[in-house]
Motif scaffolding. Sequence first.
Motif, mmCIF file in Angstrom:
data_model
loop_
_atom_site.group_PDB
_atom_site.id
_atom_site.type_symbol
_atom_site.label_atom_id
_atom_site.label_comp_id
_atom_site.label_asym_id
_atom_site.label_seq_id
_atom_site.Cartn_x
_atom_site.Cartn_y
_atom_site.Cartn_z
ATOM 1 N N TYR A 25 2.980 1.902 -64.867
ATOM 2 C CA TYR A 25 4.072 2.587 -64.167
ATOM 3 C C TYR A 25 4.172 2.113 -62.723
ATOM 4 C CZ TYR A 25 7.083 6.014 -62.089
ATOM 5 O OH TYR A 25 8.102 6.600 -61.403
ATOM 6 N N TYR A 28 5.997 -1.033 -62.893
ATOM 7 C CA TYR A 28 7.392 -0.737 -63.267
ATOM 8 C C TYR A 28 8.189 -0.237 -62.070
ATOM 9 C CZ TYR A 28 11.260 2.003 -65.180
ATOM 10 O OH TYR A 28 12.493 2.531 -65.433
ATOM 11 N N SER A 29 7.599 0.630 -61.280
ATOM 12 C CA SER A 29 8.332 1.223 -60.161
ATOM 13 C C SER A 29 8.647 0.214 -59.063
ATOM 14 C CB SER A 29 7.549 2.401 -59.584
ATOM 15 O OG SER A 29 6.326 1.954 -59.031
ATOM 16 N N SER A 33 15.865 -3.588 -60.609
ATOM 17 C CA SER A 33 16.584 -3.275 -61.851
ATOM 18 C C SER A 33 16.935 -4.558 -62.595
ATOM 19 C CB SER A 33 17.860 -2.502 -61.548
ATOM 20 O OG SER A 33 17.535 -1.255 -61.001
ATOM 21 N N LYS A 37 12.655 -5.122 -65.951
ATOM 22 C CA LYS A 37 12.270 -3.721 -65.738
ATOM 23 C C LYS A 37 12.441 -2.923 -67.029
ATOM 24 C CE LYS A 37 12.611 0.079 -62.545
ATOM 25 N NZ LYS A 37 12.940 0.467 -61.204
ATOM 26 N N ARG A 38 13.478 -3.211 -67.777
ATOM 27 C CA ARG A 38 13.697 -2.528 -69.061
ATOM 28 C C ARG A 38 12.582 -2.858 -70.049
ATOM 29 N NH1 ARG A 38 18.530 -4.413 -72.217
ATOM 30 N NH2 ARG A 38 17.543 -4.229 -74.226
ATOM 31 N N LYS A 41 9.486 -1.011 -69.062
ATOM 32 C CA LYS A 41 9.647 0.407 -69.394
ATOM 33 C C LYS A 41 9.319 0.659 -70.866
ATOM 34 C CE LYS A 41 13.333 3.847 -69.492
ATOM 35 N NZ LYS A 41 14.759 4.030 -69.151
#
Length: 111
Positions: A25, A28-29, A33, A37-38, A41
Amino acid sequence: MVSNTELILHIIIFVVAILTPFVIYLSYSKLPSGDLKRIVKILLISYIFSSLRWMGGSLARLDVSITNSLLFNFVWTLTGIVAAITALCATKLLLNLSLQIKKLNIPLKVK
């Protein structure tokens, strides 16, 4: 009855299972975008379900009474299926992204 060594190993499994999604995470953060990133996730979701599966397996080995129920075994199986499906999904998206990058001849910069 498990030995002290085995109990320590199960504690390590619990710690790793809890820390892994948090580390993912954090990565990811910090990503902008987009497709990557997808993908991260979806991998995060996969690791959350994998962690639940690891912890369930350790609880079963430690012979905790709840692990003898049908509901526990159903949920444990379901978490494995969801983890596998989300990992396959992320792998497919990552493959598509790498093929797009290759097609566009975009050099990847590695620091």
